[in-house]
Design a protein around this motif. Structure first.
Motif, short mmCIF file in Angstrom:
data_model
loop_
_atom_site.label_atom_id
_atom_site.label_comp_id
_atom_site.label_asym_id
_atom_site.label_seq_id
_atom_site.Cartn_x
_atom_site.Cartn_y
_atom_site.Cartn_z
N ALA A 69 16.50 8.45 -6.58
CA ALA A 69 15.47 7.74 -7.20
C ALA A 69 14.74 8.69 -8.06
O ALA A 69 14.22 9.74 -7.69
N GLU A 70 14.31 8.37 -9.16
CA GLU A 70 13.41 9.01 -10.07
C GLU A 70 11.98 9.20 -9.20
O GLU A 70 11.47 8.12 -8.82
N PRO A 71 11.33 10.37 -9.24
CA PRO A 71 10.10 10.61 -8.54
C PRO A 71 9.08 9.88 -9.49
O PRO A 71 9.20 9.61 -10.65
N THR A 72 8.24 9.40 -8.71
CA THR A 72 6.83 8.77 -9.29
C THR A 72 5.90 9.75 -9.74
O THR A 72 5.07 9.45 -10.68
N CYS A 73 6.32 10.81 -9.00
CA CYS A 73 5.30 12.12 -9.59
C CYS A 73 5.81 13.32 -9.13
O CYS A 73 6.47 13.45 -8.16
N ALA A 119 2.39 2.83 -7.82
CA ALA A 119 3.41 4.22 -7.60
C ALA A 119 3.17 5.20 -8.68
O ALA A 119 2.97 6.25 -8.53
N LEU A 120 3.19 4.65 -10.14
CA LEU A 120 3.13 5.49 -11.11
C LEU A 120 2.08 6.18 -11.71
O LEU A 120 2.00 6.77 -12.54
N ARG A 121 0.81 5.47 -11.11
CA ARG A 121 -0.41 6.15 -11.48
C ARG A 121 -0.57 5.95 -13.03
O ARG A 121 -1.20 6.80 -13.59
N GLN A 122 -0.02 4.75 -13.61
CA GLN A 122 -0.23 4.72 -15.22
C GLN A 122 -0.78 3.31 -15.32
O GLN A 122 -0.16 2.40 -14.46
N PRO A 123 -1.26 2.93 -16.46
CA PRO A 123 -1.42 1.43 -16.62
C PRO A 123 -0.39 0.73 -16.73
O PRO A 123 0.74 1.43 -17.44
N VAL A 124 0.02 -0.07 -16.22
CA VAL A 124 1.00 -1.09 -16.39
C VAL A 124 1.38 -1.35 -18.02
O VAL A 124 2.74 -1.22 -18.12
N ALA A 125 0.35 -1.52 -18.80
CA ALA A 125 0.78 -1.83 -20.08
C ALA A 125 1.45 -0.54 -20.99
O ALA A 125 2.36 -1.00 -21.32
N THR A 126 1.38 0.64 -20.38
CA THR A 126 1.73 1.81 -20.87
C THR A 126 3.18 1.90 -20.36
O THR A 126 4.16 1.97 -21.33
N ILE A 127 3.62 1.67 -19.15
CA ILE A 127 4.76 1.47 -18.67
C ILE A 127 5.75 0.30 -19.39
O ILE A 127 6.77 0.80 -19.78
N LEU A 128 5.09 -0.50 -19.74
CA LEU A 128 5.94 -1.58 -20.22
C LEU A 128 6.27 -1.30 -21.40
O LEU A 128 7.44 -1.70 -21.83
N LEU A 129 5.25 -0.96 -22.23
CA LEU A 129 5.37 -0.42 -23.63
C LEU A 129 6.48 0.43 -23.68
O LEU A 129 7.37 0.74 -24.90
N ASP A 130 6.55 1.41 -23.01
CA ASP A 130 7.74 2.37 -22.87
C ASP A 130 8.86 1.73 -22.46
O ASP A 130 10.21 2.32 -22.97
N THR A 182 11.76 -1.91 -5.57
CA THR A 182 12.05 -1.27 -4.07
C THR A 182 10.95 -0.68 -3.40
O THR A 182 10.74 -0.92 -2.26
N VAL A 183 9.86 -0.17 -4.28
CA VAL A 183 8.79 0.36 -3.56
C VAL A 183 7.53 -0.67 -3.58
O VAL A 183 6.39 -0.28 -3.16
N ALA A 210 0.87 -1.13 0.07
CA ALA A 210 0.09 0.05 -0.02
C ALA A 210 0.82 1.08 -0.08
O ALA A 210 0.52 2.31 -0.48
N GLU A 211 1.99 1.01 0.71
CA GLU A 211 2.75 2.22 0.74
C GLU A 211 3.45 2.78 -0.60
O GLU A 211 3.72 3.96 -0.88
N ALA A 212 3.40 1.78 -1.49
CA ALA A 212 3.79 2.23 -2.98
C ALA A 212 3.13 3.37 -3.57
O ALA A 212 3.33 4.31 -4.31
N ALA A 213 1.65 3.16 -3.22
CA ALA A 213 0.67 4.38 -3.92
C ALA A 213 0.76 5.49 -2.83
O ALA A 213 0.13 6.53 -3.23
N LEU A 214 1.28 5.48 -1.79
CA LEU A 214 1.49 6.56 -0.78
C LEU A 214 2.60 7.71 -0.77
O LEU A 214 2.87 7.96 0.31
N GLY A 215 3.41 7.29 -1.99
CA GLY A 215 4.50 8.13 -1.86
C GLY A 215 5.75 7.28 -1.71
O GLY A 215 6.72 7.75 -1.46
N GLY A 216 5.51 6.04 -1.38
CA GLY A 216 6.61 5.12 -1.34
C GLY A 216 6.62 4.78 0.45
O GLY A 216 5.94 5.20 1.02
#
Lengths: 301, 546, 558
Positions: free
Chosen positions: B49-53, A76-87, A260-261, A26-32
């Motif tokens: 570390a690169e920020p996530t936001c 953590a990154l608020r993006q679809p995983v698919a987008t992250i992977l494609l990038d 890591t996160v 859960a902490e991943a979504a809360l800023g780490g």
């Protein structure tokens, strides 16, 4: 069918491992990790990602999503995983493909150079191969940067936009693979040169070079081809270190920061992509082997 | 907030002197007499570390602060002496009871999307921080006591607090409470994370993940803080902000000219760079707490103050710091960073005295030794669990811990170092499975003492994290810290904090090591870069390239 | 013979390896004239192959080659440089090795292999690719490959053994060399195919090529050679015209070689003892009466056996409807070509495979249809001896270990070693071999050990699958004599499987002919061999190369 099982097994393994490892996802979504977000924020996150459900339910939901080809969103990154992977995939793919290519060229060169039969050449080649295949990526990368970048200024250490920036990371990845491939090729080459058909070829007046290039090389390449599928998997693993050191975008770095996160969807996504690539490659090398070695073609004699 | 001169000048002096001294050491110092030239793009390589936001409201960590400093601004800033100075707010007043603050905003400032900077914008920002959906951590905590923000008129914002908060200005000076365009905030968290809209000297143009953030100059920039080098827009055309995690690669990139500035410079690289004519160091310790070892007084064996003191006396920190950091870090004996005017130190408490340590242990009942040379009491060995985060501790620091471990072993402490990754480390802390830990905390101002040493800090946050790792539970300290938080008078505040620090040190709850290291290396082509007096992030608003 | 002298002249050839320590060829002299076929005959280790390859300077890596004279087409091979040698190879002399499956590059098409000499020697038609294609197809046709345009595009493994060997010959003659060196060109081929290849070589010789033929098979040699040279242990021991040599030659070794060929020798006549007309009388005759009383009750019999491998389109029927029965003291020979199903049949008899239909009975009791557990106690009744001596044993075991392993578990531990010694004595081997590793023994010794192992548990039936095919003629002779002796003394039933008709004829009382999984003909051996009824049997017998003067077969020569 087998491919499907490999992928499913990978997904299940990742699911359980990421949850067994200490660290609250859960902490991943809360800023780490170490976040001090408010109670409501934490609650909201837990509800959003289903952390309040029993493990079995979570597993079921996760597997169902994967079946729908829905990789979900990164915590953590608020993006679809698919987008992250494609990038991220192109970066790693470029490195891996080029590294494999360079490794083959190095291996063939080393093998041919040794095939003259000189004992000294064989000894040197032997040592080179063993050393090369044992070199850890981070050590090799550091040495290459120190020599070719800092001292000689031939190549930039961390350039991502230019072709010259590819040289050092590709070489770092290629050298250990070249060591393995060369060892395997050399054995097969020697076997081929000692085989009866080599005698037949010589008895027809074939030159020594012709014997190697027209006959033996193809035989030498066969086991190396099989090894290449494994090598590609090894390359993707090596990408983690190489991308970090050379500051290149790719799956390796994505995986590292996700772990890591504890960004589970991204970790799962990277693992699945790697598994998929591995499966595809195995099929490809099978097909290429069939092309090169007619004895394995379906419907032989 | 009147500054104390003693320690704070050292900060500016250090920064300037290091730069001058290093350049003076080279054969031909480049004269800056030609004056600022316009144009050019600065390349910055960060090892964090690169920020996530990119929006520092979300979460709130140092990598975000580094970037946000370039394109976002806060209501107030802090100068090199530690005094709060105007920035987006021209002036401010506080009521006698400390519960109402009024900020007069600078006139004519607009966000880069055209939205005007007004009191409504400020209110929207505070609301954003307090909204759970933003998932703010740092900023959220800082405005915990703010119950509402109203727009008295266009340029006056009134903050109403539930309790007095003497640290409000210091909190507001941090990048994590920067003021962003309300229209920008309304775009939603995903878009705002990609490119927050602020009032700063640069604007986020694009963000290629894992590669770089491209910033371009804000041509309409007018809102420089009071201690800036010049008003008006930046000289640089833009900044390329790259992420290079590996220390050696980062330095290689700097040497090869691929990048102009690097951060997170480690001692070995600093020493190497000393010999170079083309590089200059910027030393800007982070504010808040120093890097220190916290001794868990909540569980045995450190629940006994004698054992704590024994440990502290058994390790030779001075030697370890000087040998492992090779002169790039100075030993600190204070809970607060040297850039904090309110920092109090007492070296006498931390002298290396293994014999005294042994005596203290004897007194405390740990008088027997087992076959491996470690002390025992009632058959139990004197073991100290020390989880270390490899993400936060640089190799030099880990080596330092190992050296201290060896020192302590001589006296009979069995220190068990556990190298863990970040998330596992937080788990271990949250589960109270540690006796020693080094957990840096960056915050502007001495209020960080309250976070770290008030007994409230032992209560975990909803996520399981708590900050008072030493588990200091001393009513006297609590009272001092509460009073300091409530008082409006500067001098009283400082003296209260000094007393609290003395209590903490004399309780042997912590072993201060050194400032939070924050070194930058710049190419000598870069001129007039400086570190802000807030969280010591570099600002390039005045910088130019030659 | 042209006025220029012989095409090939070798005087005093010495070849050694390991820096001179192992001398493989000593002082060999021979010559081949134009249009002549000279055969070098010898057993393994005689140095015949090395001699032949030295002609092309291909004696092998690490070889030291010296000679008073070694001339091919007037060129001194020993002093020729690399380019001159290359001109000779394929240009003046072509090499055909045995087993085209490994002598042709499996990764290259037939057309490439056959076309290479055209390219390398720039022969007419070698200029462009399309010219070469035409030339290749002509060559393939010339060596008797039907549909050459199809075959040229194929790979070696796609051709049958016979076609492959023809393709190999085509690649050797492509650049029209005057001398063709054929090193065991028909070994590993079926009898019928062998005949075809020999005819082809004969045609080439008739068309004007000289032929240097190396073989261990005297029958093969007799078809083609004008002169025969006999080599043994690196030296020439005898030479002369083909007739003289094949009648026994001048040297006792030649005589022994000729005698060792079992074809046409009655059963019971020892193949390996020194010749003595008075003793050369059958001690058992082929009518079935033997010196050991046997019962007519079959020890092992099979009814309607069938076995198919694979499923659906890939299914291969290995055996279909095989019936047989063997009584104690009797030998049933099973002949057939490769792929006829003999080995599968052997496995079914040994209950190493389960038949799809039919059953095997051992001493009247069901053998094939029961579970292994029930079979285990009776396993010792059936022994087996296979062809491949080199891989038959665990390389790390000693001979004693191998034998003791095979002893029935009831054997008292203290008696084990003495039992092993006795077993060795039964196969005419001495106890000094007990502690040696099988890999250090000669082929013949290994096969004897294999027989001893098979006998260790006291079987009553032995299934022998090509037991002497890999052995030299004289060595094989000794093993066959041993087998014969053991059978008479112990009343063993033998199932003797071989593709070598001569051996089968010599060893068997009755014979079954297998073709594509079916037993097409069975009967007493002489009946089948003299008056074969089935067309396949007739074809098979017609192709057996035999020596001149073999009794009673004059009417059968095809």
């Amino acid at each position: 069918m087998r491919a499907f099982i490999v992928l499913w097994a990978s997904a299940t393994l990742v699911f359980f491992i990421t949850r067994l490892v200490p660290g609250d996802p859960a902490e991943a979504a809360l800023g780490g990790p170490g976040s001090q977000a408010s109670e409501e924020a934490v609650e909201a996150v837990r509800r959003q990602f289903g952390f309040d459900q029993p493990l079995v339910v979570q597993y079921g939901i996760a597997m169902l999503s994967l079946l729908r080809l829905d990789l979900g969103s990164s915590y953590a990154l608020r993006q679809p995983v698919a987008t992250i992977l494609l990038d991220a995939v192109p970066g790693t793919l470029v490195l891996a493909v080029l590294a494999l290519l360079v490794a083959w060229i190095l291996a063939i060169g080393l093998t041919l150079a040794q095939s003259q039969g000189s004992r000294i050449a064989a000894r040197i080649g032997d040592t080179l191969e063993i050393v090369a295949s044992a070199l850890p990526h981070f050590w090799l990368a550091t040495i290459l940067i120190a020599v070719f970048s800092t001292a000689l200024s031939w190549f930039p250490p961390v350039s991502t936009g230019t072709p010259t920036g590819l040289v050092l990371p590709v070489v770092t990845l290629a050298v250990p693979i070249a060591g393995f491939l060369a060892q395997v090729m050399r054995g097969s080459l020697q076997e081929a040169l000692d085989a009866p058909f080599a005698t037949s070829a010589l008895a027809r007046g074939e030159t020594r070079v012709g014997l190697r290039v027209r006959h033996a090389l193809r035989h030498a390449a066969l086991p190396a081809l099989g090894l290449s599928a494994w090598a590609f998997g090894y390359l993707i693993g090596g990408a983690v270190v190489v991308e970090t050191i050379f500051a290149r975008p790719g799956l390796g770095r994505t995986l590292l920061s996700a772990i890591t996160v504890r960004d589970i969807p991204v970790v799962t996504g990277v693992v699945l992509v790697s598994a998929l690539v591995y499966v595809i490659l195995t099929l490809v090398t099978d097909a290429v082997t069939r092309l090169v070695d007619p004895r394995t073609a379906v419907g032989g004699r | 907030m009147r500054p104390q001169l003693s320690r704070s000048s050292a900060v500016l002096a250090t920064a300037v002197i290091s730069a001058l001294a290093l350049s003076a050491c080279s054969s031909d110092p480049e004269p800056a007499a030609t004056g600022p030239t316009e144009g050019g793009t600065l390349t910055y390589a960060s090892g964090d570390a690169e920020p996530t936001c990119l929006d520092p409201h979300v979460g709130g960590n140092y990598p975000q602060a580094l970037l946000a400093t370039q394109f976002l601004e806060s209501l107030v800033s802090r100068d090199a002496d530690g005094a709060i100075i105007p920035w987006l707010a021209d002036s401010w007043t506080v009521s006698d009871d400390g519960l109402t603050w009024e900020f007069a905003l600078a006139d004519g400032v607009t966000f880069t999307d055209g939205t005007p900077l007004d009191a409504d914008a400020v209110a929207a920002n505070i609301a954003h921080l307090q909204d759970p959906a933003t998932q703010s951590s740092t900023g959220y905590l800082a405005v915990e006591k703010v119950t509402s923000v109203e727009a008295v008129d266009d340029l006056t914002a009134r903050f109403t607090l539930s309790e007095p908060d003497s640290a409000l200005l210091e909190s507001l000076s941090q990048p994590w409470l920067a003021i962003e365009s309300p229209a920008g905030l309304e775009r939603g968290i995903e878009e705002n994370c990609e490119s927050p809209i602020g009032t700063g000297p640069f604007v986020v143009e694009s963000w290629t993940k894992q590669d770089r953030v491209t910033l371009v100059r804000n041509d309409d920039y007018t809102s420089a803080p009071a201690d800036a080098g010049h008003d008006g827009s930046a000289y640089l055309d833009g900044i390329e902000w790259r992420f290079i995690p590996d220390s050696a690669s980062r330095y290689a990139a700097l040497q090869s000219g691929e990048v102009d500035v690097i951060d997170n410079v480690q001692p070995d690289v600093l020493v190497q760079a000393e010999g170079s004519d083309s590089l200059v160091e910027l030393d800007a310790p982070r504010p808040g707490a120093t890097n220190r070892l916290e001794l868990n007084s909540g569980t045995a064996p450190f629940d006994d103050v004698n054992v704590r003191e024994a440990f502290i006396r058994s390790v030779n920190v001075d030697d370890a710091v000087s040998s492992l950091f090779q002169g790039t870090a100075e030993r600190s004996s204070s809970p607060l960073a040297s850039v904090e005017p309110a920092a109090y130190s007492d070296e006498s408490l931390f002298s290396f005295d293994p014999e005294a340590a042994g005596d203290l242990l004897d007194e405390a009942g740990w008088s027997e030794t087992d076959a491996d040379g470690f002390r025992t009491k009632d058959g139990e060995r004197l073991t100290l669990t020390f989880p270390v985060s490899t993400n936060q501790s640089i190799p030099a620091e880990i080596s330092l811990f190992e050296q201290l471990q060896a020192n302590a072993a001589e006296v009979g402490f069995d220190v068990q170092l556990e190298l863990l990754d970040l998330a596992s480390w937080y788990e271990a802390l949250g589960a109270n499975e540690y006796d020693l830990v080094s957990a840096p905390y960056t915050k502007v101002g001495p209020d960080v003492l309250r976070i770290l040493y008030h007994s409230d800090g032992i209560t975990p946050a909803p996520s399981g994290y708590f900050a008072n790792h030493a588990q200091v539970d001393d009513p006297a300290i609590d009272t001092l810290l509460d009073e300091a938080s409530a008082t409006v008078d500067d001098a009283e505040r400082t003296s209260l904090y000094e007393e609290a620090q003395a209590d903490v040190l004399e309780g042997f709850y912590i072993l201060p090591l050194y400032d939070q290291q924050n070194h930058f290396l710049l190419s000598t082509d870069v001129h007039d870069a400086r570190a802000l007096g807030t969280v010591s992030t570099p600002s390039f608003a005045d910088a130019w390239l030659s | 013979m042209t006025a220029a002298g012989p095409l090939l002249r070798i005087d005093g050839l010495d070849v050694s390896f390991d820096g001179g320590r192992t001398r493989v060829v000593r002082g060999v002299s021979l010559s081949v004239s134009e249009g002549e076929c000279v055969a070098i005959v010898g057993e393994s280790g005689s140095g015949k192959s090395v001699t032949a390859r030295s002609v092309l300077g291909l004696a092998g890596t690490g070889a030291t080659v010296t000679a008073d004279r070694l001339e091919l087409a007037g060129v001194d091979v020993l002093t020729a440089d690399e380019r001159a040698l290359r001109r000779l190879r394929g240009g003046e002399a072509g090499l055909v090795s045995q087993d085209a499956l490994v002598s042709l590059d499996p990764l290259r098409r037939i057309a490439a292999e056959v076309g290479d000499p055209l390219r390398l020697h720039r022969r007419a038609g070698g200029a462009t690719r399309s010219d070469r294609t035409i030339a290749v197809e002509e060559l393939l046709e010339r060596v008797g490959i039907p549909r050459p345009e199809l075959r040229a595009r194929q790979y070696p493994h796609e051709l049958s053994g016979g076609l492959r060997q023809r393709a190999l010959i085509a690649s050797a003659i492509a650049a029209s060399p005057r001398l063709l060196i054929a090193d065991e060109p028909t070994t590993a081929l079926d009898m019928t195919v062998q005949a075809g290849i020999l005819r082809l070589l004969g045609d080439l010789r008739d068309a004007g090529s000289s032929l240097l033929l190396i073989s261990h098979d005297l029958g093969v040699v007799s078809r083609l050679a004008d002169r025969v040279i006999v080599m043994r242990a690196g030296e020439v021991v005898d030479q002369g015209t083909a007739e003289t040599m094949l009648a026994g030659g001048r040297h006792p070794y030649t005589t022994a070689l000729v005698r060792a060929v079992p074809a046409g020798v009655p059963r019971g006549t020892p193949l390996s003892a020194p010749p003595s007309p008075a003793i050369a009388q059958p001690t058992s005759d082929r009518d079935g009466s033997t010196t050991v009383a046997t019962s007519p009750w079959p020890l092992i019999e099979a009814d309607g056996l069938a076995k198919t491998f694979g499923r659906g389109d890939d299914a291969t029927v290995a055996v279909r409807a095989a019936d047989l029965a063997v009584a104690a003291g009797e030998t049933l020979g099973i002949v057939g070509e490769s792929g006829s199903g003999k080995t599968t049949l052997a496995r079914l008899l040994l209950a190493l495979a389960t038949p799809d239909r039919g059953e095997v009975r051992l001493d009247g009791e069901p053998w094939s249809g029961v579970s292994e557990r029930r079979r285990r106690s009776r396993r010792r009744l059936v022994g087996s001896v296979a062809q491949d001596t080199s891989s038959a044993f665990d390389p790390r075991a000693s001979v004693a270990g191998v034998l003791i392993d095979a002893l029935p578990s009831e054997t008292v531990a203290s008696a084990r070693r003495s039992t092993a010694t006795r077993l060795l004595a039964d196969v005419a081997l001495g106890p000094e071999l007990l502690d040696r590793s099988p890999s250090t023994l000669s082929g013949g010794q290994r096969q004897r050990v294999a027989i001893a192992r098979a006998l260790a548990a006291g079987p009553r039936v032995l299934v022998l699958d090509e037991p002497v095919s890999a052995l030299d003629a004289t060595v094989a002779a000794g093993v066959l004599d041993l087998l014969d002796d053991l059978q008479r003394r112990r009343g063993l039933a033998y199932v003797f499987i071989s593709h070598d008709l001569g051996v089968v004829r010599h060893m068997s009382d009755r014979v079954a002919v297998m073709h594509e999984g079916e037993i097409v003909e069975t009967g007493p051996v002489e009946t089948v061999f003299r008056a074969p009824r089935h067309p396949y049997t007739r074809r098979l017998l017609a192709d057996v190369p035999r020596l001149p003067g073999q009794d009673g077969e004059a009417g059968q020569d095809g």
